[in-house]
Design a protein around this motif. Structure first.
Motif, PDB file in Angstrom:
ATOM      1  N   VAL A 130       0.847  -1.205   0.000  1.00  8.94           N
ATOM      2  CA  VAL A 130       0.000   0.000   0.000  1.00  8.94           C
ATOM      3  C   VAL A 130       0.878   1.249   0.000  1.00  8.94           C
ATOM      4  N   ASP A 131       0.630   2.138  -0.930  1.00  4.97           N
ATOM      5  CA  ASP A 131       1.292   3.446  -0.967  1.00  4.97           C
ATOM      6  C   ASP A 131       0.279   4.523  -0.624  1.00  4.97           C
ATOM      7  N   ARG A 132       0.770   5.647  -0.141  1.00  8.35           N
ATOM      8  CA  ARG A 132      -0.108   6.754   0.226  1.00  8.35           C
ATOM      9  C   ARG A 132       0.367   8.037  -0.449  1.00  8.35           C
ATOM     10  N   PRO A 133      -0.581   8.911  -0.819  1.00  9.33           N
ATOM     11  CA  PRO A 133      -0.183  10.178  -1.449  1.00  9.33           C
ATOM     12  C   PRO A 133       0.474  11.131  -0.444  1.00  9.33           C
ATOM     13  N   THR A 134       1.063  12.187  -0.952  1.00 14.10           N
ATOM     14  CA  THR A 134       1.652  13.229  -0.102  1.00 14.10           C
ATOM     15  C   THR A 134       0.662  14.398  -0.067  1.00 14.10           C
ATOM     16  N   PRO A 135       0.027  14.637   1.096  1.00 11.72           N
ATOM     17  CA  PRO A 135      -1.006  15.683   1.143  1.00 11.72           C
ATOM     18  C   PRO A 135      -0.465  17.071   0.809  1.00 11.72           C
ATOM     19  N   LEU A 136      -1.299  17.863   0.164  1.00 11.66           N
ATOM     20  CA  LEU A 136      -0.989  19.272  -0.083  1.00 11.66           C
ATOM     21  C   LEU A 136      -1.983  20.121   0.711  1.00 11.66           C
ATOM     22  N   GLN A 137      -1.598  21.342   0.985  1.00 12.55           N
ATOM     23  CA  GLN A 137      -2.497  22.265   1.678  1.00 12.55           C
ATOM     24  C   GLN A 137      -3.522  22.779   0.651  1.00 12.55           C
ATOM     25  N   TRP A 138      -4.743  22.280   0.745  1.00 18.60           N
ATOM     26  CA  TRP A 138      -5.741  22.646  -0.271  1.00 18.60           C
ATOM     27  C   TRP A 138      -6.504  23.912   0.049  1.00 18.60           C
ATOM     28  N   ASN A 139      -6.269  24.443   1.258  1.00 18.02           N
ATOM     29  CA  ASN A 139      -6.972  25.667   1.634  1.00 18.02           C
ATOM     30  C   ASN A 139      -6.221  26.890   1.089  1.00 18.02           C
ATOM     31  N   GLN A 140      -6.077  26.917  -0.212  1.00 18.24           N
ATOM     32  CA  GLN A 140      -5.446  28.059  -0.878  1.00 18.24           C
ATOM     33  C   GLN A 140      -6.024  28.136  -2.302  1.00 18.24           C
ATOM     34  N   ALA A 141      -5.953  29.305  -2.882  1.00 18.60           N
ATOM     35  CA  ALA A 141      -6.571  29.503  -4.196  1.00 18.60           C
ATOM     36  C   ALA A 141      -5.863  28.680  -5.268  1.00 18.60           C
ATOM     37  N   ILE A 142      -6.641  28.217  -6.230  1.00 22.06           N
ATOM     38  CA  ILE A 142      -6.113  27.525  -7.405  1.00 22.06           C
ATOM     39  C   ILE A 142      -6.193  28.544  -8.548  1.00 22.06           C
ATOM     40  N   VAL A 143      -5.033  28.877  -9.090  1.00 24.63           N
ATOM     41  CA  VAL A 143      -4.986  29.942 -10.096  1.00 24.63           C
ATOM     42  C   VAL A 143      -4.213  29.462 -11.323  1.00 24.63           C
ATOM     43  N   THR A 144      -4.777  29.674 -12.487  1.00 28.89           N
ATOM     44  CA  THR A 144      -4.068  29.408 -13.750  1.00 28.89           C
ATOM     45  C   THR A 144      -4.230  30.669 -14.606  1.00 28.89           C
ATOM     46  N   PRO A 145      -3.625  30.737 -15.786  1.00 30.06           N
ATOM     47  CA  PRO A 145      -3.858  31.921 -16.625  1.00 30.06           C
ATOM     48  C   PRO A 145      -5.331  32.084 -17.015  1.00 30.06           C
ATOM     49  N   ASP A 146      -6.128  31.009 -16.881  1.00 30.91           N
ATOM     50  CA  ASP A 146      -7.506  31.039 -17.363  1.00 30.91           C
ATOM     51  C   ASP A 146      -8.572  31.204 -16.289  1.00 30.91           C
ATOM     52  N   PHE A 147      -8.262  30.819 -15.052  1.00 28.21           N
ATOM     53  CA  PHE A 147      -9.303  30.918 -14.020  1.00 28.21           C
ATOM     54  C   PHE A 147      -8.671  31.030 -12.645  1.00 28.21           C
ATOM     55  N   ARG A 148      -9.523  31.394 -11.706  1.00 29.65           N
ATOM     56  CA  ARG A 148      -9.139  31.387 -10.298  1.00 29.65           C
ATOM     57  C   ARG A 148     -10.318  30.843  -9.520  1.00 29.65           C
ATOM     58  N   THR A 149     -10.041  29.912  -8.599  1.00 30.78           N
ATOM     59  CA  THR A 149     -11.077  29.487  -7.659  1.00 30.78           C
ATOM     60  C   THR A 149     -10.419  29.482  -6.283  1.00 30.78           C
ATOM     61  N   GLU A 150     -11.237  29.623  -5.247  1.00 29.95           N
ATOM     62  CA  GLU A 150     -10.644  29.981  -3.952  1.00 29.95           C
ATOM     63  C   GLU A 150     -10.038  28.822  -3.168  1.00 29.95           C
ATOM     64  N   SER A 151     -10.267  27.578  -3.613  1.00 28.15           N
ATOM     65  CA  SER A 151      -9.583  26.491  -2.890  1.00 28.15           C
ATOM     66  C   SER A 151      -9.450  25.249  -3.751  1.00 28.15           C
ATOM     67  N   GLY A 152      -8.586  24.364  -3.267  1.00 29.76           N
ATOM     68  CA  GLY A 152      -8.477  23.029  -3.858  1.00 29.76           C
ATOM     69  C   GLY A 152      -9.485  22.099  -3.181  1.00 29.76           C
ATOM     70  N   PHE A 153      -9.206  20.802  -3.147  1.00 31.16           N
ATOM     71  CA  PHE A 153     -10.231  19.842  -2.741  1.00 31.16           C
ATOM     72  C   PHE A 153      -9.671  18.843  -1.719  1.00 31.16           C
ATOM     73  N   THR A 154      -8.907  17.867  -2.164  1.00 31.86           N
ATOM     74  CA  THR A 154      -8.480  16.772  -1.282  1.00 31.86           C
ATOM     75  C   THR A 154      -7.500  15.873  -2.028  1.00 31.86           C
ATOM     76  N   GLN A 155      -6.979  14.835  -1.346  1.00 29.12           N
ATOM     77  CA  GLN A 155      -6.328  13.737  -2.059  1.00 29.12           C
ATOM     78  C   GLN A 155      -6.846  12.412  -1.486  1.00 29.12           C
ATOM     79  N   MET A 156      -8.174  12.458  -1.162  1.00 27.66           N
ATOM     80  CA  MET A 156      -8.767  11.236  -0.643  1.00 27.66           C
ATOM     81  C   MET A 156      -9.116  10.252  -1.762  1.00 27.66           C
ATOM     82  N   PRO A 157      -9.842  10.621  -2.807  1.00 28.56           N
ATOM     83  CA  PRO A 157     -10.163   9.553  -3.752  1.00 28.56           C
ATOM     84  C   PRO A 157      -9.201   9.507  -4.944  1.00 28.56           C
ATOM     85  N   PRO A 158      -8.115   8.753  -4.815  1.00 34.33           N
ATOM     86  CA  PRO A 158      -7.178   8.636  -5.945  1.00 34.33           C
ATOM     87  C   PRO A 158      -7.840   8.104  -7.205  1.00 34.33           C
ATOM     88  N   ARG A 159      -8.950   7.353  -7.037  1.00 34.37           N
ATOM     89  CA  ARG A 159      -9.597   6.723  -8.198  1.00 34.37           C
ATOM     90  C   ARG A 159     -10.118   7.763  -9.187  1.00 34.37           C
TER      91      ARG A 159
END
Ligand code: NVA
Length: 366
Positions: free
Chosen positions: A77-106
């Motif tokens: 069994v391997d496990r992901p490396t959590p990221l802090q999702w309570n921060q804005a997700i920004v690209t050249p095309d959009f901005r949204t105020e947070s990420g989500f999770t790394q619970m469902p790898p599927r």
């Protein structure tokens, strides 16, 4: 150097798997794709922010226990490396105020043979979720000379990717069902968008649910990307929120699939299974009338099981009817307590991604 990555289906003997983590999970603010996923009467409507710590801890406890159970079966069994999702997700095309999770790898990782593809999710909040799995991908890449580490074409997720005012007015359940039947979803066909959990892998055949999270252009991308495989679009008209195939249509072993009785595969699409002597049986009723609090998924996570091999399956420990049915279908059932993790993105199948199963690319539907 050894072979690390190999999986062609969801039922051959499982030897190596990724199990998600709930750390830093956030309920994301509404965005063009997610507002459709949160039922109109859900207590989550209009709410966003980090999930309460006690719920994260409870989910992690069950995820850790699940990982131990799998290890006890001799599965790495391997496990992901959590990221802090309570921060804005920004690209050249959009901005949204947070990420989500790394619970469902599927939802993020699709394993096809010696390749793991990161998906092209339609939720803006999930745009960087793949990063939680990148340390593992690098490990597999270093150790397995045949491993193909792939990223699907990244969608831009501009306003062109969504139908606007799609659910502006309160829309009834009947109207939702009519839209599902008419294959009228929130996403446009502007670019390929897909969640890995919409893809059911059965050797040479990929059955892909066309719904709120996967569009037709994605099917076309799959057809061109895998010219040696057969890609089938499937629809489940009884589902008002068609998202992810694994609480709807779940293979248990070659020749046997359980189908959500409220979301039956249409006659026309059943033919390929019937012509090859596959049996499609109605899944047992869920043991619960409602999902746990702050949960995106339906009570049908009851059938979201992880098949360990052709005779063994993990089922959520309180799902007595589903466990009994599995037993009658000739499976040995391993009960796994998991309802505290449901709200973080799903059940026992959602919470995992295949790394290695024995077996090759069989042609089950010649
Ligand atoms: N649409 C599904 C998601 C299952 C993982 C359900 O909630 O039933």
């Amino acid at each position: 150097m050894t072979k690390i990555v190999n999986s062609w289906n969801d039922f051959d003997p499982l030897k190596h798997v990724i199990v998600g983590r709930a750390d830093f999970s956030v309920i994301p603010p509404e965005e063009p794709a997610t507002s459709e996923k949160v039922p109109i009467d859900s207590e989550m409507r209009g709410m966003w922010g980090p999930r309460p710590t006690a719920t994260v801890e409870a989910a992690n406890e069950q995820l850790d226990n699940y990982a131990k159970i799998l290890e006890g079966l001799g599965i790495k069994v391997d496990r992901p490396t959590p990221l802090q999702w309570n921060q804005a997700i920004v690209t050249p095309d959009f901005r949204t105020e947070s990420g989500f999770t790394q619970m469902p790898p599927r939802d993020i990782l699709l394993t096809v043979g010696n390749e793991i593809i990161s998906s092209a999710n339609s939720f803006r909040c999930r745009y960087f979720e793949y990063l939680a799995y990148w340390p593992l991908m690098k490990e597999y890449f270093d150790e397995d000379p045949e491993f193909l580490w792939t990223q699907a074409p990244r969608p831009r997720l501009t306003d062109k990717s969504y139908k606007h005012n799609y659910y502006d007015e309160k829309i009834s359940l009947e109207e939702r069902l009519e839209r599902t039947a008419a294959k009228d979803f929130v996403t446009t066909e502007f670019e390929p968008m897909w969640d890995a959990a919409d893809v059911m892998r059965v050797g040479k055949d990929l059955f892909i649910q066309h719904g709120l999270t996967t569009n037709r252009t994605a099917m076309e991308w799959f057809k061109r990307y895998y010219p040696d495989l057969r890609v089938h679009a499937v629809n489940f008209p009884g589902d008002p929120y068609p998202i992810h195939i694994d609480a709807t249509f779940v293979p248990l072993r070659p020749g046997l699939i359980i189908n959500n009785p409220h979301r039956r595969l249409p006659e026309e699409q059943r033919k390929i299974f019937e012509a090859n002597d596959w049996q499609i049986v109605d899944a047992a009723q869920p043991a619960h009338d409602t999902p746990p609090p702050l949960c995106y998924s339906s009570v049908w996570l009851s059938m979201n099981c992880l098949v360990i091999d052709h005779k063994t399956v993990c089922v959520e420990a309180s799902e007595v009817h589903q466990m009994e049915q599995m037993d009658k279908l000739g499976m040995n059932v391993i009960p796994v307590p998991f309802r505290d993790a449901y709200a973080f993105g799903g059940g026992l199948h959602c919470a995992t991604a295949d790394v290695y199963r024995e077996g090759g690319c069989e042609d089950y539907f010649p």
